[in-house]
Design a protein around this motif. Structure first.
Motif, PDB file in Angstrom:
ATOM      1  N   LEU A   1       0.846  -1.200   0.000  1.00 11.09           N
ATOM      2  CA  LEU A   1       0.000   0.000   0.000  1.00 11.09           C
ATOM      3  C   LEU A   1       0.882   1.251   0.000  1.00 11.09           C
ATOM      4  CD1 LEU A   1       0.296   1.090   3.132  1.00 11.09           C
ATOM      5  CD2 LEU A   1      -1.492  -0.552   3.582  1.00 11.09           C
ATOM      6  N   VAL A   2       0.238   2.387  -0.234  1.00  9.76           N
ATOM      7  CA  VAL A   2       0.907   3.690  -0.161  1.00  9.76           C
ATOM      8  C   VAL A   2       0.242   4.505   0.951  1.00  9.76           C
ATOM      9  CG1 VAL A   2       1.337   5.893  -1.314  1.00  9.76           C
ATOM     10  CG2 VAL A   2       1.617   3.762  -2.567  1.00  9.76           C
ATOM     11  N   LEU A   3       1.054   5.016   1.864  1.00 13.11           N
ATOM     12  CA  LEU A   3       0.571   5.896   2.921  1.00 13.11           C
ATOM     13  C   LEU A   3       0.882   7.346   2.553  1.00 13.11           C
ATOM     14  CD1 LEU A   3       1.917   3.979   6.055  1.00 13.11           C
ATOM     15  CD2 LEU A   3      -0.464   4.060   5.289  1.00 13.11           C
ATOM     16  N   SER A   4      -0.010   8.250   2.876  1.00 16.85           N
ATOM     17  CA  SER A   4       0.254   9.672   2.669  1.00 16.85           C
ATOM     18  C   SER A   4      -0.313  10.447   3.846  1.00 16.85           C
ATOM     19  CB  SER A   4      -0.355  10.163   1.354  1.00 16.85           C
ATOM     20  OG  SER A   4      -1.757  10.002   1.364  1.00 16.85           O
ATOM     21  N   TRP A   5       0.293  11.593   4.141  1.00 14.13           N
ATOM     22  CA  TRP A   5      -0.123  12.402   5.277  1.00 14.13           C
ATOM     23  C   TRP A   5       0.298  13.844   5.034  1.00 14.13           C
ATOM     24  CZ3 TRP A   5       3.634   8.681   5.144  1.00 14.13           C
ATOM     25  CH2 TRP A   5       4.961   9.106   5.288  1.00 14.13           C
ATOM     26  N   SER A   6      -0.118  14.718   5.908  1.00 14.77           N
ATOM     27  CA  SER A   6       0.294  16.123   5.836  1.00 14.77           C
ATOM     28  C   SER A   6       1.402  16.369   6.840  1.00 14.77           C
ATOM     29  CB  SER A   6      -0.888  17.052   6.151  1.00 14.77           C
ATOM     30  OG  SER A   6      -1.890  16.917   5.174  1.00 14.77           O
ATOM     31  N   GLY A   7       2.365  17.201   6.447  1.00 15.16           N
ATOM     32  CA  GLY A   7       3.466  17.532   7.341  1.00 15.16           C
ATOM     33  C   GLY A   7       2.982  18.317   8.542  1.00 15.16           C
ATOM     34  N   PRO A   8       3.854  18.561   9.517  1.00 15.89           N
ATOM     35  CA  PRO A   8       3.447  19.295  10.723  1.00 15.89           C
ATOM     36  C   PRO A   8       3.072  20.735  10.400  1.00 15.89           C
ATOM     37  CG  PRO A   8       5.824  18.969  10.693  1.00 15.89           C
ATOM     38  CD  PRO A   8       5.276  18.161   9.564  1.00 15.89           C
ATOM     39  N   SER A   9       2.178  21.283  11.205  1.00 14.18           N
ATOM     40  CA  SER A   9       1.770  22.667  11.010  1.00 14.18           C
ATOM     41  C   SER A   9       2.903  23.627  11.323  1.00 14.18           C
ATOM     42  CB  SER A   9       0.566  22.984  11.908  1.00 14.18           C
ATOM     43  OG  SER A   9      -0.521  22.165  11.574  1.00 14.18           O
ATOM     44  N   TYR A  10       3.806  23.222  12.235  1.00 16.45           N
ATOM     45  CA  TYR A  10       4.969  24.049  12.557  1.00 16.45           C
ATOM     46  C   TYR A  10       6.165  23.126  12.756  1.00 16.45           C
ATOM     47  CZ  TYR A  10       8.038  27.330  14.955  1.00 16.45           C
ATOM     48  OH  TYR A  10       9.111  28.102  15.303  1.00 16.45           O
ATOM     49  N   ASP A  11       7.288  23.485  12.143  1.00 23.81           N
ATOM     50  CA  ASP A  11       8.445  22.587  12.152  1.00 23.81           C
ATOM     51  C   ASP A  11       9.349  22.749  13.359  1.00 23.81           C
ATOM     52  OD1 ASP A  11       9.697  24.978  11.667  1.00 23.81           O
ATOM     53  OD2 ASP A  11      10.542  24.414   9.722  1.00 23.81           O
ATOM     54  N   GLY A  12       8.918  23.562  14.343  1.00 23.89           N
ATOM     55  CA  GLY A  12       9.719  23.755  15.537  1.00 23.89           C
ATOM     56  C   GLY A  12      10.832  24.756  15.362  1.00 23.89           C
ATOM     57  N   GLY A  13      10.883  25.431  14.221  1.00 26.25           N
ATOM     58  CA  GLY A  13      11.940  26.399  13.963  1.00 26.25           C
ATOM     59  C   GLY A  13      13.150  25.791  13.281  1.00 26.25           C
ATOM     60  N   SER A  14      13.136  24.478  13.079  1.00 28.90           N
ATOM     61  CA  SER A  14      14.228  23.789  12.385  1.00 28.90           C
ATOM     62  C   SER A  14      13.594  22.876  11.346  1.00 28.90           C
ATOM     63  CB  SER A  14      15.058  22.970  13.378  1.00 28.90           C
ATOM     64  OG  SER A  14      16.102  22.281  12.737  1.00 28.90           O
TER      65      SER A  14
END
Length: 696
Positions: free
Chosen positions: A165-178
């Protein structure tokens, strides 16, 4: 009073004395040596040799990165002529001392110490310094980094076979500044057993992952994802719904959706017919959930409207009504609608592939000018059908262009919440849309037309090929101003590998005059879309860079979250790495310099006073002192409280040292000599006794 002080001190810096010194009681004029007595001018100013170097920073710090909770120390060393005043400016305001902010400044350096640093402290800190003759500024970029937030959505699975299967998702809303550098994908083989998660990979570099081993046919699995950056690994995302490894369903391309003319159901509840599963997203209207039909098992999406007021429900009914006219394979379909007192829900066709731009930036996906032609053709085909029904979309933007599945290259247009049916006899004006994509006539509150959508298509094509937004400003108001003026250009670097045909296609859409914009029919007939290979031997088949598009998507994502301010600040730091050379706005600079002008102000003081002196008759005598104060004090020497009646030599140097020299002294030179220093803030006096001894 402040302006008077500033003007006075400016004249001193320019070498023009505004202080008149002692005046004659008869004439009111400054006392000077008359030619008959050969007296020198007794009012003295500091000499301006011009050899003193301008104020400058010594090996200044440009960037500082600290972990959340650590102490951030921003220190700048500088060289100037004492006294030196300094201040730190952040967000156009001077930084003030507080429980967490401490400033330690002297004539050689200034340190800004921030204890227990927070993400909100990230940004650019500008230090302004000023001495008696010059000023300078330098910017230090502070980045306070933390763990990234968890991915914004749970993984969504698309079955490829009974064991992959293929999984997909959205990245974090905030990357923590890095920057997020990768993802950890985890699987649970016993849904509901919270302690039985195992790691599938810790090396996933994009927001999708193909699982090709370790899954058993008929097995049931849950998945979750963690993001990581230089600081560490985030908390896990929400868990996916249990996924059974069965034969994959046929794609939407192989089995077209059956078109339905929807009548809103006001009698039954949605849950009578559908099972509600995981949340897929959130919008202005409300939330979207994945659902399955209880009888057929068919997967669909439920668009839940949050408004219960009559106006909001009417808007939802209008959307359903319009979608009954939009039966086309490139337009997402409405399958049913429910309206009762508890909620209003539209049941939509489930489009599993995610946003087109998210798909493009996947590391395993090829992105070329040729593939872009295919996407633009599909968008135009869908919009052409809408325009044939005299319906305008009015909210065309990348997030409303989605892929049918995770393996093919077919797309659909979604979200018709702002769509409107045009009446040739009734001009329509609207004031909604997304600033980067809205047409000038919308901002100017002029009648809209079918060409209004074509402008948005031009913006989408520009971003698709370059990864940059042609009208993005520092704020929504600046963006709208750029759109209104139709100010844009082809960035030389971003369009280096793009054909002239593509540029002509975009130019023919981004015309402020609606009469000159291409229609859908004209765009589909444009030479750029007629080529299937678009100069196949050269640049059109070259993989286009995805870095700028990744930044564009990150900024768009951050805008939708509560971390938008932090995230946009983070994006500003990323987009301008060489911050140290940047100048602050004029008004900010002037305000800071005025503040420093006040800090420099001080009344005269003697840091060194002359000592009593005894010399023999006929020799020379020198009395020296060191004077501080700003504006530069002016000096007179007095004997026994009176200005001297004969020539003397007074040397008043750049460093503030002042020396009275008497040559060939005689007995009558004996007495109390005083140096008087004066500026607009006050005066100071020091004295020493000179004794001249008679020769034997």
């Amino acid at each position: 009073m402040l302006s008077g002080v500033l003007n006075a001190s400016q004249n001193v810096r320019d070498g023009i004395s505004v202080f008149k010194g002692p005046q004659s009681p008869q004439t009111g004029s400054p006392i000077t040596c008359s030619p008959a007595l050969k007296r020198e001018v007794l009012v003295k100013r500091r000499s301006s040799s011009g050899t003193a170097p301008p104020l400058q920073f010594v090996d200044p710090l440009d960037r500082l990165e600290v972990h959340i909770g650590e102490t951030a120390r921003l220190k700048c060393v500088f060289k100037g002529s004492s006294p030196v005043a300094s201040c730190w400016v952040y967000n156009k305001k001077e930084v003030a001392e507080s429980s967490r902010f401490h400033i330690d400044s002297c004539n050689e350096s200034s340190s800004l110490v921030i204890s227990e640093a927070l993400p909100d402290d990230s940004g650019r800190y500008t230090i302004f310094v000023r001495d008696r003759k010059s000023s300078a500024q330098h910017t230090v970029t502070l980045n306070v980094i933390d763990l990234p937030q968890p991915p914004a959505s749970c993984p969504v699975a698309y079955l490829l076979s009974p064991h992959s299967l293929v999984l997909s998702w959205s990245g974090p809303s905030y990357d923590g500044g890095s920057a997020v550098t990768g993802y950890v994908v985890e699987v649970c083989e016993s849904p509901g057993a919270t302690d039985q998660w195992r790691e599938l990979t810790a090396q996933c570099k994009s927001t999708s992952f193909r699982v090709t081993s370790g899954l058993q046919p008929q097995g049931e699995y849950c998945f979750r994802v963690r993001a990581y950056n230089a600081v560490g690994v985030s908390e896990p995302s929400q868990e996916s719904q249990p996924i059974r490894m069965d034969n994959p369903g046929e794609s939407c391309d192989e089995k077209p959706v059956k078109y339905v003319t929807v009548t809103i159901n006001t009698e039954d509840k949605l849950t009578d017919h559908y099972n509600i599963q995981e949340k897929l997203g959130v919008g202005k209207f409300g939330q979207v959930f994945r659902m399955t039909h209880k009888e057929t098992g068919h997967v669909c999406a439920g668009k839940f409207y949050k408004g219960r007021r009559t106006k909001e429900r009417e808007a939802a009914r209008k959307e359903v009504e319009l979608m009954n006219f939009l039966h086309h394979p490139k337009l997402v379909q409405c399958l049913a609608a429910y309206d009762n007192k508890a909620e209003m829900v539209m049941v939509m066709e489930y489009v599993a592939g995610g946003e087109l731009f998210e798909r493009i930036v996947d590391d395993s996906f090829e992105h070329t000018e040729v593939s872009s032609v295919g996407y633009m053709r599909q968008i135009l085909e869908g919009i052409q059908y809408m325009h044939q029904q005299n319906i305008v979309h009015l909210d065309l933007k990348p997030e409303n262009i989605v892929c049918v599945d995770r393996t093919g290259i077919q797309i659909k247009i979604i979200d018709f919440g702002l769509a409107s049916k045009l009446d040739p006899n009734t001009p329509v004006k609207v004031m909604h849309g997304t600033p980067e994509f809205v047409a000038p006539e919308v901002i100017n509150y002029e009648p809209i037309c079918l060409a209004t959508d074509m402008w948005s298509i031009g913006v989408i094509c520009y971003i698709l090929l370059s990864g940059e937004s042609p009208f993005q400003g520092e704020s929504d108001s600046e963006t709208l101003a750029l759109v209104t003026a139709a100010q844009w250009e082809f960035d030389e670097e971003s369009f280096e590998d793009i054909t002239d045909l593509a540029k002509d296609f975009i130019s023919s859409l981004l015309s402020k005059d609606v009469r000159r914009r291409m229609s859908c029919e004209e765009a589909l007939a444009h030479s750029w879309l007629e080529y299937t290979c678009v100069d196949n031997s050269r640049s059109s088949t070259k993989n286009l860079s995805k870095n700028k598009m990744k930044k564009f998507l990150t900024r768009q994502k951050w805008k939708k979250t509560g971390k938008a301010l932090l995230a946009l600040k983070r994006m500003a730091i990323l987009s301008k790495p060489e911050a140290s050379a940047s100048l602050s706005p004029v008004d900010e600079t002037e305000k800071a310099l005025q503040s420093l002008e006040l800090k420099l102000q001080s009344k005269p003081e003697f840091s060194k006073t002359p000592s009593d002196l005894t010399v023999p008759q006929g020799s020379s005598a020198q009395l020296s002192c060191l004077i501080t104060g700003y504006p530069d004090p002016e000096v007179v020497w007095l004997k026994d409280g009176e200005l001297q009646e004969e020539c003397v030599q007074v040397d008043y140097e750049e460093d503030g040292s002042c020396t009275l020299t008497l040559e060939n002294v005689s007995l009558h030179h004996s007495g109390l000599y005083s140096c008087k220093a004066t500026n607009v803030l006050g005066e100071a006096l020091c004295s020493a006794t000179l004794t001249v001894e008679q020769k034997d």
